[in-house]
Motif scaffolding. Structure first.
Motif, mmCIF file in Angstrom:
data_model
loop_
_atom_site.group_PDB
_atom_site.id
_atom_site.type_symbol
_atom_site.label_atom_id
_atom_site.label_comp_id
_atom_site.label_asym_id
_atom_site.label_seq_id
_atom_site.Cartn_x
_atom_site.Cartn_y
_atom_site.Cartn_z
ATOM 1 N N ALA A 1 17.990 0.264 14.946
ATOM 2 C CA ALA A 1 18.317 0.213 13.549
ATOM 3 C C ALA A 1 18.691 1.879 13.109
ATOM 4 O O ALA A 1 19.832 2.242 12.409
ATOM 5 C CB ALA A 1 17.426 -0.211 12.556
ATOM 6 N N VAL A 2 17.927 2.738 13.709
ATOM 7 C CA VAL A 2 18.345 4.374 13.579
ATOM 8 C C VAL A 2 19.512 4.560 13.845
ATOM 9 O O VAL A 2 20.303 5.371 13.419
ATOM 10 C CB VAL A 2 17.263 5.035 13.960
ATOM 11 C CG1 VAL A 2 17.391 6.498 13.977
ATOM 12 C CG2 VAL A 2 15.550 4.635 13.137
ATOM 13 N N ASN B 1 26.990 5.197 11.955
ATOM 14 C CA ASN B 1 27.812 4.748 10.651
ATOM 15 C C ASN B 1 27.216 5.578 9.490
ATOM 16 O O ASN B 1 27.401 4.866 8.163
ATOM 17 C CB ASN B 1 27.394 3.208 10.422
ATOM 18 C CG ASN B 1 28.158 2.245 11.463
ATOM 19 O OD1 ASN B 1 29.212 2.039 11.547
ATOM 20 N ND2 ASN B 1 27.226 1.925 12.536
ATOM 21 N N VAL B 2 26.915 6.644 9.663
ATOM 22 C CA VAL B 2 26.244 7.393 8.326
ATOM 23 C C VAL B 2 27.465 7.711 7.597
ATOM 24 O O VAL B 2 27.142 7.939 6.161
ATOM 25 C CB VAL B 2 25.656 8.664 8.931
ATOM 26 C CG1 VAL B 2 26.694 9.768 9.545
ATOM 27 C CG2 VAL B 2 24.879 9.271 7.829
ATOM 28 N N ASP C 1 19.273 13.170 11.580
ATOM 29 C CA ASP C 1 20.825 12.438 11.617
ATOM 30 C C ASP C 1 21.255 11.384 10.697
ATOM 31 O O ASP C 1 22.488 10.974 10.717
ATOM 32 C CB ASP C 1 20.514 11.762 13.336
ATOM 33 C CG ASP C 1 20.196 12.676 14.292
ATOM 34 O OD1 ASP C 1 20.620 14.052 14.013
ATOM 35 O OD2 ASP C 1 19.466 12.488 15.136
ATOM 36 N N VAL C 2 20.262 11.131 9.816
ATOM 37 C CA VAL C 2 20.974 10.033 8.592
ATOM 38 C C VAL C 2 20.843 10.591 7.514
ATOM 39 O O VAL C 2 21.668 10.682 6.492
ATOM 40 C CB VAL C 2 19.911 8.666 8.734
ATOM 41 C CG1 VAL C 2 20.900 7.670 7.844
ATOM 42 C CG2 VAL C 2 20.236 8.201 10.303
ATOM 43 N N VAL C 3 19.589 11.078 6.990
ATOM 44 C CA VAL C 3 19.406 11.348 5.441
ATOM 45 C C VAL C 3 20.395 12.650 5.202
ATOM 46 O O VAL C 3 20.889 12.821 4.572
ATOM 47 C CB VAL C 3 17.990 11.620 5.121
ATOM 48 C CG1 VAL C 3 17.574 12.230 3.964
ATOM 49 C CG2 VAL C 3 17.134 10.229 5.254
ATOM 50 N N GLY C 4 19.897 13.687 6.353
ATOM 51 C CA GLY C 4 20.656 15.115 5.910
ATOM 52 C C GLY C 4 22.196 14.734 5.873
ATOM 53 O O GLY C 4 22.912 15.255 4.922
ATOM 54 N N PRO C 5 22.866 14.230 6.993
ATOM 55 C CA PRO C 5 24.161 14.028 6.746
ATOM 56 C C PRO C 5 24.752 13.250 5.623
ATOM 57 O O PRO C 5 25.695 13.423 5.178
ATOM 58 C CB PRO C 5 24.726 13.355 8.194
ATOM 59 C CG PRO C 5 23.459 13.862 9.094
ATOM 60 C CD PRO C 5 22.414 13.788 8.265
#
Length: 232
Positions: free
Chosen positions: A90-91, A97-98, A128-132
């Motif tokens: 999932a991560v 697909n961020v 790699d997800v929240v930041g971008p």
């Protein structure tokens, strides 16, 4: 289960081994979030390859479909416990697909982080997800997202605080990012009295402080001009 979810799950089971599952369980059960999981024993490379193959098999998934698939992979299967490799998939799916994600997806990510309590899941979600995701928002949406991260830093949940602290790491590595904002968040966290007495709580508190020191250490090597001066 969706076709894409079933494809990923079966592929991960085929890639697994009992020996690697035992090794993973032994290592990850040292953290609170690792104790309630099942393990297939698939390698990180196998997880990434499986998600890549799923993307080729089911191309053009929309944001809503990506969100639904990530939740499906994250959750438990019927009456069984959630599976570490499914959560890692999932991560990886969200990482890939961020650019489709918006600030409203922070609610889903917050739920994942609260449930994870595990560096191997929280850190890639944060970095790699929240930041971008936040960095890619327009001005108005960015203001709203920043307010969410400000709240995370004040949350009792240590893993949300860790995620908020690690979220600017990619931007800071690239020469961008808001260093002053990181300092404010880090100062708030480091200045808090622990007030905790059990082993899991102490481990959680250590995970937060470790995030501060990780960012500081990386910036000391990559961008030595950035000075960490605590906000009084």
């Amino acid at each position: 289960m969706s076709d894409a979810g079933e494809f990923i799950d079966l592929a991960l089971q085929r890639e697994g081994s009992w020996r690697r599952a035992d090794e993973l369980q032994s290592r990850l059960e040292q953290e609170p979030g690792g104790r309630g999981l099942r393990y297939y024993g698939a390698s990180v490379g196998a997880v990434r390859g499986t998600v890549r193959d799923a993307g080729r098999r089911y191309p053009g998934l929309s944001r809503d479909e990506i969100a639904a698939l990530s939740s499906e992979l994250w959750g438990a299967q019927l009456s069984t416990a959630p599976v570490f490799e499914r959560r890692l998939a999932a991560v990886v799916l969200l990482q890939a697909n961020v650019k489709l994600l918006t600030n409203t997806d922070l609610t889903r990510l917050e739920g994942f982080i609260r449930e994870a309590r595990l560096r191997d899941l929280v850190d890639p979600l944060a970095v790699d997800v929240v930041g971008p995701l936040v960095d890619g928002l327009d001005v108005l949406a960015r203001v709203r997202a920043d307010s969410v991260l400000d709240r995370w830093v004040r949350e009792p949940d240590a893993w949300l605080r860790r995620a908020a602290l690690l979220s600017p790491l990619l931007a800071l590595r690239s020469g961008a990012g808001d260093w002053d904002r990181f300092i404010r968040h880090a100062t708030a966290v480091l200045g808090e009295p622990s007030g905790k007495f059990d082993a899991d709580a102490d481990a959680d508190d250590g995970a937060v402080r470790e995030a501060v020191f990780r960012v500081r250490a990386e910036m000391a090597k990559r961008r030595p001009e950035l000075q960490f001066t605590a906000v009084g």
